[in-house]
Structure formats: C-alpha cells, structure tokens
Write a protein that holds these residues in place. Sequence first.
Motif, PDB file in Angstrom:
ATOM      1  N   ASN A 258      -3.025  -0.448   1.194  1.00 27.99           N
ATOM      2  CA  ASN A 258      -2.049   0.366   0.459  1.00 27.99           C
ATOM      3  C   ASN A 258      -2.785   1.270  -0.526  1.00 27.99           C
ATOM      4  O   ASN A 258      -3.206   0.828  -1.601  1.00 27.99           O
ATOM      5  CB  ASN A 258      -1.045  -0.515  -0.282  1.00 27.99           C
ATOM      6  N   LEU A 259      -2.922   2.538  -0.151  1.00 31.12           N
ATOM      7  CA  LEU A 259      -3.607   3.493  -1.024  1.00 31.12           C
ATOM      8  C   LEU A 259      -2.944   3.581  -2.396  1.00 31.12           C
ATOM      9  O   LEU A 259      -3.602   3.839  -3.405  1.00 31.12           O
ATOM     10  CB  LEU A 259      -3.577   4.899  -0.387  1.00 31.12           C
ATOM     11  N   LEU A 260      -1.647   3.367  -2.412  1.00 34.36           N
ATOM     12  CA  LEU A 260      -0.904   3.555  -3.663  1.00 34.36           C
ATOM     13  C   LEU A 260      -1.109   2.415  -4.652  1.00 34.36           C
ATOM     14  O   LEU A 260      -0.577   2.442  -5.761  1.00 34.36           O
ATOM     15  CB  LEU A 260       0.580   3.745  -3.354  1.00 34.36           C
ATOM     16  N   ASP A 261      -1.889   1.424  -4.251  1.00 35.64           N
ATOM     17  CA  ASP A 261      -2.227   0.365  -5.199  1.00 35.64           C
ATOM     18  C   ASP A 261      -3.258   0.843  -6.226  1.00 35.64           C
ATOM     19  O   ASP A 261      -3.561   0.113  -7.184  1.00 35.64           O
ATOM     20  CB  ASP A 261      -2.830  -0.845  -4.455  1.00 35.64           C
ATOM     21  N   TYR A 262      -3.816   2.028  -6.019  1.00 36.16           N
ATOM     22  CA  TYR A 262      -4.923   2.501  -6.861  1.00 36.16           C
ATOM     23  C   TYR A 262      -4.499   3.754  -7.631  1.00 36.16           C
ATOM     24  O   TYR A 262      -3.686   4.550  -7.154  1.00 36.16           O
ATOM     25  CB  TYR A 262      -6.170   2.766  -5.992  1.00 36.16           C
ATOM     26  N   PRO A 263      -5.071   3.927  -8.784  1.00 35.46           N
ATOM     27  CA  PRO A 263      -4.587   4.992  -9.682  1.00 35.46           C
ATOM     28  C   PRO A 263      -5.221   6.360  -9.410  1.00 35.46           C
ATOM     29  O   PRO A 263      -5.863   6.948 -10.291  1.00 35.46           O
ATOM     30  CB  PRO A 263      -4.990   4.456 -11.065  1.00 35.46           C
ATOM     31  N   TRP A 264      -5.074   6.864  -8.209  1.00 32.22           N
ATOM     32  CA  TRP A 264      -5.605   8.204  -7.934  1.00 32.22           C
ATOM     33  C   TRP A 264      -4.975   9.170  -8.933  1.00 32.22           C
ATOM     34  O   TRP A 264      -3.757   9.235  -9.050  1.00 32.22           O
ATOM     35  CB  TRP A 264      -5.281   8.622  -6.493  1.00 32.22           C
TER      36      TRP A 264
END
Lengths: 461, 503
Positions: free
Chosen positions: B123-129
């Motif tokens: 899940n890319l959205l787990d990280y604060p890009w």
Amino acid sequence: MTTFAEHVDGLRAADDLLAVDERVHWDTEAAVVASEALRNNCAALRFAETSGSVAYASGVYAGPDQISSRSHRPWRRIAAGLGMDRSVSYVDLLDALARWETTPLDRAMFVDPAAEEEAGDDLYALGLPSVDDEGRQSVTQGVMAVERDGETSWAPVRGTVHRGSLLRVTVPRPFLDWCDGERTASISLGVSAATLIAALQGWTQDTTAPAVPERAAGLADVPLARTDGRVVPAAAEVRIDGVARPTDDAVGGPSATWERATETATVAVDADRIRLREDPTVPFVPLGAPLADDVHLASLVEAATLYRRVNGYWGVSPVSWVQLPVESRLGLCLVSSEILYAGFDWQLANALFSFSDFFDKVLVLDEYARPTDLARALDDMWVKAHPGNDWVFSDPNAPAATAPVYRRDGETGSRLYISAIWDPRWDEDYIAPRVTFESSFPENVRESALDRWALLGEGDE
Amino acid sequence: MTVDSLREYLQRLEARDGLVRVEDPVSWNLEASALTMLANENDDRIPLFESVEGARLVGDPYRGSQRRPWDRIAVGMDVPPDTSRREFYDETIARLKDQRDPVTVSRSDAPCKDVVETGEDVNLLDYPWPYIHAGDGGRYSNLHTLVTPDLDSDWVDYSYHRAMVHDSETASVLLLAGEQTPNLYYYKYERRDEPMPVAIVVGAEPAVQYSSVMWIPTGRSEVEFAGGLKGGPVELVPCETNDLRVPASAELVIEGEIVPNVRRDEGPFGDYFGYMHGPRRSMPALQVTAITHRERPIIPFCVEGSGVGYTENSTSSMEIGCVGPDATLGLRAGGFDVDRCVPWQSTPRTVYVVSTDATAPGDLHELANFIFTTWGMLHVDFFVFVDGDVDPLDQRAVLEALALHADPDEDFHQFGVESMPKVPLNIYQTPSEKGDAQTGTSKAKTAKAYIDATRSDDDDAQAAATAGETADPDTRYWARTLLKEAGADPDRLTGFDPTGADT
C-alpha cells in the motif's frame, strides 16, 4: 549629512570595514589586497600603516555581488554614503538619484574646510597607492573643482603623479571645454558619495550640467567651503590646489568606468599647495578589478538616468526598475517593466540602447521581477526566453558599445535583447506561475511554517 | 571512511550542526515542504521531520550552502568539508575514474529488508509522500533512484525520474524520451509489449543518489561509478518480486513494473526552473508489486523550484557537485581539451559553462555539436564557452565574460531555430507546442545555441589587466592571508590554494 569620514565611521559601526594593520606598500601591494577583497565580497578596507602621509581606504562605495547570495545588496554602501539606510530598496535609491534635485548655493551649508593642515607641495609625500603595473602613484576617486565666471563646477578625475608637483588627470572633455583654458583648480580626495555622484551626473554620459555643487547639495547635506573663489567639498580629506592646463599627454593605466561612456581629455595640474585634515584617509579604487567602486557608482548613475528617461518617454511610467549589474561591468542592462502591448519589449530595449552607450545587451523582465534577485533574473534569461524566438539580434549596423572590450576599431555591429516576458498574445492559461513561498502554500500553511521555523531557531539559543 | 547510508550521512550533517530535527508532528500535505523551502531560502540546516505519519521525511538533504553548493555533496563522499571547489571537482573526477564493482549481500544483512510487504500488503498510501507545492498534480517521490535493466544485455541503468503517487499500488513516472531509461522503455519494452521491471530506491546511500543524476554513458553501470565515488563497493541485495538488485542500505524500495501502453496523468509540478510546469500529461504507469523498507524509514524529497538562482535545493546542488564533474570527464573522454564543464549555478540543466583553451577556429562549434547530439541534451539549450583562466564555477566571472567578450555580432551561434528536439519541461513553449506526446518530447522543436564568451585577439587586454588582477599567485595568496588576519570571514575567501588555482 554624511561626509567621507563619517561614512568610514559608519562602515566600521556596521561591521562592514576591516582594519588592515600590517604595513602595505603603495606600489602594487595595496591594490592587490583591495582587489582580492572585492573579488571575495569582503567588507571595505582601511589601511592604517602606509608609507606616506595618508591612510588608504578601498571598497567604501563598492559592494558584494548579488549572485552568490540573495541577501546581498551591492548598493548598500553608496546608500549609506548618501545618508540613507543601508537596507534602502533599490527602487527608492533609483528614485532619489533620478530626481536630479538641486539646492541653490545660498541655501547650502558653508563651513571651514576640514583639510586645514598644510602639507607642502610634494605629491609623492602623500604615498598614494598605485593601481597599475607602471608603479605611478594614482588618484582614482576624487573631483576637480574649477571656477569660471563666478560659477564653480566639479568633475570626476582619474590620474597619476608625474613629479613631486605635477599631477596629470583625465577629465570629461565637456568639462575641459567649459573650463575654457588654464584655470586655478582644486582636486579633492576623500569626498562624499553625493559629491562623486553629482560630478558624474553633471559631466559624464553626454551630460553638460555645470551646477554640480548645487546637485550634490540637492542629493544630501554636503558641506561646502570656498577657497580662492572656488566652491569645494568642505569635508574632503585631502585637497590639492594648483593650476590646471590642458595637455596632450594622456594618462596611462587602467581607465575608470565613467571614462567608458564619456569623451575625455587630459589636464596637467601643477600643484602648489596640499592640505590635509587630521589623520587623513584617501579612498582608492583598484581600477579594472571586478565589483570596484567606480563600477558601482557608474552603474547607479546610469541606471537612474535610464529609469528617469524611459519612464517619461511614452507618457506613462511602465518601468519598475533598470539595472546595469556591476557583475557584468555594465555590459548588460536589465529592465523590469509592464509590457504595455505586443512589441513593447522591442521598443523598450531599443530605447535603452539609444539612451546609453555602455551596453549592447538588454534583458527584458516582467514587472514582477525583483531587483534584489539577480540570479533569478538570469534564470529567466535562460528558461523563460525561447532560445530561438526571444533572443533578438539587430542588423550589424549599431555602433560598438563601450563597456564590452570587443570591436574597438570603429566598426558597427549587432545588438541583442532577450525578451524574458510572457508573450502578450498568449492565453492567460499558458502562463506558468512562479514557484515562491507565497505562491506554493496557502496562507495558513505559510504562517504556521514561519512560526515553527522561528521556534526551531530559538531552540538553539 | 566511506558513507554507507542516508542515515549515516544525516548523522554526519548533525555532527556538523547542519541538521535540525523537527520533533513535533508535521503533515506531508505542504507543511513539510513549506518548512523545507524556508530552510533552503535561508541557507539554514537540513530539516529532518521525525513525526510524520508512516515514516520520517527529510527535506533537501543534499542542498548546498549559497557560497559552497558542493559542501554537503562532499560530506556524502567523505571529502573534507573545507575542500575548495576546484579540489572537489578534481577529487570527484578522480573517483569517477576509479570505479568499484558492487557486492551482493544476503537479505538478512540488508537493512532495506527490515520490513517486506508483498501482495495484498502493498500500500503506497501507507507512506507520507509529500504534497510539495499547492497546485501540484499529486503527491510525489522525487528524490530517489530508478533501477531498471536493459532488455538485451546485462546493463542495469540507475536514473532519476520523479513519480507521482495515484493510489495504493500505482504511480506515474516521468519518462522523457531521449534519456536512457525512457529510451529503454519506449523503444524496447513497449515496442515488444513487455512490462519493464523497475525498483525505485528511496533514500539510497549518497553515492548511489549522486551517480543516478549523472550522465554516465549508455551501457556503463552507475553502481560501479557510485562505488568509485564512495571509495568502496556498494552492497546490493536481490529484490523480492523481480531479478533486480538494489542498494541494501536504502531506506525504502518500491518494486514493480512499468506497464506497456498504459498511461496515467502526471503533473503539473513546480519544477526545477522555478515555475509551476504544466500541462498535466500522460506518462507511463508503474504497477507496484512490493515495498521493502527499514524500520522508521526516512523519505528524502526535494522542493523543486525553491531557491532558484542560488543552488538551494538537492537537485541544483547535485547538478553542480555531481553532473558537472561527470560531464567534464565525459568531454575529456570524447577527446576534447576542456578545463571544466559546469552547469550554470542558477539554472541547472538548461545552460552549461565550459572553460577551455582550445579556441582555434572551429573548435567550439565542434565541441558544441558533439555535446548537443549526446544523450541527455534534450534539457540543455545553451552552452557558454569561457577561457581556461575563467572559473566556470564563479558565475560572477562567467557573467562578466558573457557581457564583455560575447559579441552579439559574432559570438552567438544558434543551431537552427525550430529544428532541434526538446523535452516538454520548459515554459517558453505553449501547452500545445509541448503537447502530451506519448514519448514525452515536445511537439514543437526548439533552437539550441552556444555563446563564445572567450576573449578574442582584438579584445582590449588592458580592460582586464590591473595590478590587482595580474598579480602573481603568491602575492594574491598573501593578500588573502592579510584579509583573513584583518578579520575577513574565511568562508568568503576563495580558499588558500597557494597556486592561486582556486581564484
């Protein structure tokens, strides 16, 4: 009122003056140190240990380049010399210089000259610094005062000492024409910024406006004095009185920047009296060095003149600012302007070419460009102007500009202007917004970020 | 002693008082980038955001100082902090010549495998890009290394292309044809209808990050050059879902494949030249297959467009500190007698300055022609040539040369108006001229130009010759020493190289 002595004290108080305590020789050494200081954006210098009767100062009207740091204001020392705040905006300074206000001499302040100590007539005893490889003692920053028909005028001088009592100086030819032959004269060294600027405004760049003392008094409260009927800057550190006569013998060595755009002539001055104030300090300029005082002074004077002319040229005042960057030695002109209509950038650039002899390259910027952000203006030159369509060259029929060093043979050549503006024909949607702190974040984020960053700084104290 | 990881690099910055830890919670939504832009513009310390949901962020970790744009790059290479710019250039070139093969370590010895997520766990959205500028098209990873293999050889290319996050498992990657990795994708993988395996290495050790922005020749391994830069082999570890190997000390690795003939929107983005660049265009789509990372990973990002003019972000500093020496080496390898090739400090990628004494008739034209036809030159519009005794790293000196020695009549040479290729990352073309072409090149071609700012025989030698300017190096060195003793800020003095070479 800001005399030269007060200006040096002000530089010291602002931590913008370095005291060089080691003895330096007038022959080359002082110029090398001064040149290195300018090149490295150092503070102004005062050399206390010299071999002559005067101390030296350098860089007093110079300043750091704008490319290496966005906080640099190259004009700050001139502003301080005019009695203005060191943080004055560039446009406010331009406005002040562009007004050309004069104060009648009967309303000016007259005092006794500060230079009252007799120092004989031996120019060599002063120990003036040499700035060329010939090893001649030099005058690189000062004015000559001459009285004619009851009117005194001052002109910029640059010269060299040839005998103990002979000084040969370059002056603007219109000034020599105005003198109309041999005259008694005074050369004042260590004078205020207003005095130097007024002299440049009066006699350089095709101007003939003899009322220079009045103009200096209009720029700042310049104290005046009378000697032998001439009006002289009263607070000068050194005054050399004598007889000035035209000569065909040219002055050697590197030229001052003002000579680049002015027809010049040579005057031989037979000095018969030298007067010093107590502990005199003579400013000098390592002519030819980057960022030197003469470049700064000529840059501001020319920019103010252009600013005044282009803003009165079309019936409106579209130009935000004009700058001849000292970093380019006046070979490039930047102008920030509202673009009134398609093609106005062409008119604007060519008006500037018509009004000035210094440069043959103009960079036209939009009205939002900031004069404090030279590096960003240059960024626009490379990224905002189409390399094919917006770099516009004239036919090769233009006279050579005087700041660049090519085409000294009288041949004509091309001019270039770079139009780093948005094409007025473009739809608004095509215009790319600038990335700035203000444009990149909403107000609440900006406020929060500023507060938090300030707190982080406090945490270190 | 080599610098083996981003963490170690940040520790070194902190030891030099060059890092500030932001302990209070900070949002990835503009807040981290706003604080970073302030730090950049104020030449302040590098901000490490400790409390961000999902990971830590560090803003522009490789940004140089205003007067020494290479100084933090040097820290990452374990080059002494007081090294002059000329010494730094020479040292970087020497290290690039001394490439080191990488070594492979086991997964258990690879910090980037502390946490492994595959399949439904991805899940890319787990990280604060970070969402970097208001107006950006989305959240970005924009300071990383993209690793991808050639389809027809053993070559693995490391490159630097931003990625915009779309959802939990997809992103779009800015692939602009004309550069190495995009060429591999458009002209090999996609033509054969094959997905291109990739790994996006986030927070790689400094030398890897540096080498990925360089213009290493096609077919050569960036990771070997990275080994040269760090003075030791880079440790690699196999990926979980493809055959690629990635730097083991990385903070986070996104594995996946760029799918053929699938495009996702990308941009607009506040770009390196200081403007919000548009329009939104279609770019190749990345399908994520795995994410591995360290515990509490640190995600670096660059606030592009900040500090334009003053080398005040990671990209512009890396151009000066890394791409310049690499380009110098490349030109010399091409047989050209150049002293230095340096990006114009305030405008990375658009204009380069080359100092050279080889100015015989035709020399500069041939050099410019060579440069403009090499790969990577789709970004570059201008070259400025200056004499060998002009320091191309000193923009003041270059501007002076440009103003005083480049004759508009003779010294400005355009390579055909509207005849040369251009990436669409520019603002002087209209959106329709830039287009949304599939390969990411502009629809309208442009001009390139070189400017001869070298002195000609006719130039007035006296104009540049004064006592101060022509003094011998020893005298100038003495003068700088005198200034230092008088209290001049040593940081303002351009070193004390007794040969005077650093002036």
